[in-house]
Design a protein around this motif. Structure first.
Motif, PDB file in Angstrom:
ATOM      1  N   ASN A  55      31.655  30.442  42.814  1.00  0.00           N
ATOM      2  CA  ASN A  55      32.447  29.227  42.651  1.00  0.00           C
ATOM      3  C   ASN A  55      31.579  28.189  41.962  1.00  0.00           C
ATOM      4  OD1 ASN A  55      34.718  27.660  42.833  1.00  0.00           O
ATOM      5  ND2 ASN A  55      34.871  27.752  45.059  1.00  0.00           N
ATOM      6  N   PRO A  80      40.641  35.463  39.195  1.00  0.00           N
ATOM      7  CA  PRO A  80      41.650  34.864  40.078  1.00  0.00           C
ATOM      8  C   PRO A  80      42.993  34.658  39.382  1.00  0.00           C
ATOM      9  CG  PRO A  80      40.191  33.174  39.221  1.00  0.00           C
ATOM     10  CD  PRO A  80      39.642  34.480  38.731  1.00  0.00           C
ATOM     11  N   VAL A  82      45.157  32.034  38.663  1.00  0.00           N
ATOM     12  CA  VAL A  82      45.201  30.571  38.611  1.00  0.00           C
ATOM     13  C   VAL A  82      45.799  30.120  37.277  1.00  0.00           C
ATOM     14  CG1 VAL A  82      43.261  30.197  40.182  1.00  0.00           C
ATOM     15  CG2 VAL A  82      42.821  30.502  37.737  1.00  0.00           C
ATOM     16  N   GLU A  84      44.697  27.064  35.872  1.00  0.00           N
ATOM     17  CA  GLU A  84      43.655  26.380  35.112  1.00  0.00           C
ATOM     18  C   GLU A  84      42.775  27.395  34.392  1.00  0.00           C
ATOM     19  OE1 GLU A  84      40.776  24.071  37.208  1.00  0.00           O
ATOM     20  OE2 GLU A  84      40.194  25.677  38.569  1.00  0.00           O
ATOM     21  N   SER A  86      40.133  29.918  33.276  1.00  0.00           N
ATOM     22  CA  SER A  86      39.282  30.809  34.059  1.00  0.00           C
ATOM     23  C   SER A  86      38.658  31.837  33.130  1.00  0.00           C
ATOM     24  CB  SER A  86      40.112  31.503  35.143  1.00  0.00           C
ATOM     25  OG  SER A  86      39.304  32.336  35.939  1.00  0.00           O
ATOM     26  N   HIS A 205      30.442  32.139  36.324  1.00  0.00           N
ATOM     27  CA  HIS A 205      31.676  31.414  36.663  1.00  0.00           C
ATOM     28  C   HIS A 205      31.753  30.255  35.681  1.00  0.00           C
ATOM     29  CE1 HIS A 205      34.687  28.958  38.605  1.00  0.00           C
ATOM     30  NE2 HIS A 205      34.862  29.864  39.555  1.00  0.00           N
ATOM     31  N   SER A 208      35.433  25.210  37.523  1.00  0.00           N
ATOM     32  CA  SER A 208      36.781  24.815  37.950  1.00  0.00           C
ATOM     33  C   SER A 208      36.898  23.296  37.940  1.00  0.00           C
ATOM     34  CB  SER A 208      37.073  25.356  39.355  1.00  0.00           C
ATOM     35  OG  SER A 208      38.237  24.757  39.883  1.00  0.00           O
ATOM     36  N   THR A 217      39.257  24.817  45.511  1.00  0.00           N
ATOM     37  CA  THR A 217      39.874  25.571  44.421  1.00  0.00           C
ATOM     38  C   THR A 217      40.079  27.015  44.840  1.00  0.00           C
ATOM     39  OG1 THR A 217      39.700  26.176  42.080  1.00  0.00           O
ATOM     40  CG2 THR A 217      37.682  26.244  43.358  1.00  0.00           C
ATOM     41  N   ASP A 218      41.064  27.656  44.225  1.00  0.00           N
ATOM     42  CA  ASP A 218      41.245  29.095  44.392  1.00  0.00           C
ATOM     43  C   ASP A 218      40.739  29.838  43.153  1.00  0.00           C
ATOM     44  OD1 ASP A 218      43.191  28.031  42.788  1.00  0.00           O
ATOM     45  OD2 ASP A 218      44.887  29.008  43.779  1.00  0.00           O
ATOM     46  N   ASN A 219      40.092  29.099  42.264  1.00  0.00           N
ATOM     47  CA  ASN A 219      39.539  29.678  41.036  1.00  0.00           C
ATOM     48  C   ASN A 219      38.158  30.248  41.332  1.00  0.00           C
ATOM     49  OD1 ASN A 219      38.723  30.337  38.470  1.00  0.00           O
ATOM     50  ND2 ASN A 219      39.136  28.330  37.567  1.00  0.00           N
TER      51      ASN A 219
END
Length: 232
Positions: A55, A80, A82, A84, A86, A205, A208, A217-219
Motif C-alpha cells: 500500500n 485490485p 478499483v 482510481e 492502479s 505500488h 493511491s 483505500t482498497d487500492n
C-alpha cells in the motif's frame, strides 16, 4: 546403520547437485520480510498468510537488500478492483538514488498495466529512458545501449496475456544483456540492452490518491510465490 545410510543419501544428493550444476530457486518472501527494506519515507508492506500486501500514497518500490546480476525471477501478482488509477510492476537491476524528494528507485521494470492500453509484460526503464518495449510515441528514448528488439510490434497475444482481477504469473529472465519477460506463459518482451548490469529487485505500488487524502483505500497490490534463481 541408519545414520550411515542417511549420510550416504545426503552425500548422493549433494553430488547429484554438483554434477547437474543446476541452480535452485530461492524464495524472496518470508513472514518477516527479512530480505527486503524500504528505501522510501512512505509505503507499507506486510505478509498476510502467504501474500505480500503493498500500500502506498505515491509511486513506490519495496526493494531487496541484495543485488542480482543474472537470474530468473518468478512471481504472481493480483491487482485490485478499483476505479482510481492502479499500476504495478517487478523492478530488476534497480539502484537507489537521492532526489529532491528523497531516496527513490530506478531500474528495469516488467510492467503490470491493467489499463485499456494493455501493456502488461512490457519493459519500462524507471527513472531512465522510459518505454523500451513497446515503443511509446513520446516516452521512449532508445539510445545506443538499446541493441535489439526481437519483436517488431505489440501483438494482440501480448496485450491479452494479462488477466485482470486474477492471479497473473510473471517470469523475468535476465542474462547479461538479454532480457525476456513472460506473462502467464506468453513471451511479451525479448530485447538486448546494455544499460544496466546488476541491482536489486523491487515490487511496485504506484500509489493511491484516495489513501493520501483519506488514510484508507482498497487500492492494494498483492504478490505471492516470488522466487529468484541466481545464474552466476
Amino acid at each position: 546403520m541408519k545414520s550411515v545410510l542417511s549420510i550416504l543419501v545426503v552425500a548422493g544428493i549433494l553430488m547429484s547437485c554438483a554434477i547437474n550444476g543446476k541452480p535452485t530457486p530461492k524464495a524472496l518472501l518470508d513472514k518477516d520480510l527479512s530480505q527486503f527494506s524500504n528505501i522510501y519515507e512512505f509505503g507499507t508492506a506486510e505478509m498476510v498468510g502467504d501474500e505480500l500486501v503493498l500500500n502506498s500514497t505515491g509511486n513506490w518500490f519495496f526493494t531487496t537488500k541484495k543485488s542480482y546480476k543474472n537470474f530468473i525471477l518468478t512471481g504472481e501478482i493480483i491487482m485490485p478492483d478499483v476505479t482510481e488509477y492502479s499500476n504495478s510492476g517487478f523492478m530488476f537491476r534497480g539502484q537507489a538514488f537521492e532526489g529532491k524528494k528523497g531516496t527513490y528507485a530506478a531500474g528495469y521494470q516488467a510492467e503490470v498495466d491493467p489499463s485499456k492500453r494493455k501493456w502488461s509484460g512490457g519493459l519500462y526503464h524507471q527513472g531512465g529512458r522510459q518505454w523500451l518495449h513497446p515503443v511509446h510515441e513520446t516516452r521512449s528514448d532508445l539510445d545506443e545501449d538499446f541493441e535489439k528488439n526481437f519483436f517488431s510490434a505489440w501483438t494482440p497475444e501480448m496485450a491479452n496475456a494479462y488477466k485482470h482481477l486474477e492471479w497473473n504469473s510473471y517470469r523475468i529472465e535476465c542474462i547479461d544483456n538479454e532480457i525476456k519477460i513472460f506473462v502467464n506463459g506468453v513471451l511479451t518482451t525479448h530485447v538486448l540492452d546494455n544499460k544496466l548490469k546488476e541491482g536489486f529487485i523491487g515490487l511496485q505500488h504506484h500509489g493511491s490518491e484516495k489513501l493520501r487524502k483519506t488514510g484508507k483505500t482498497d487500492n492494494v497490490v498483492r504478490f505471492r510465490n516470488v522466487f529468484i534463481t541466481e545464474l552466476d
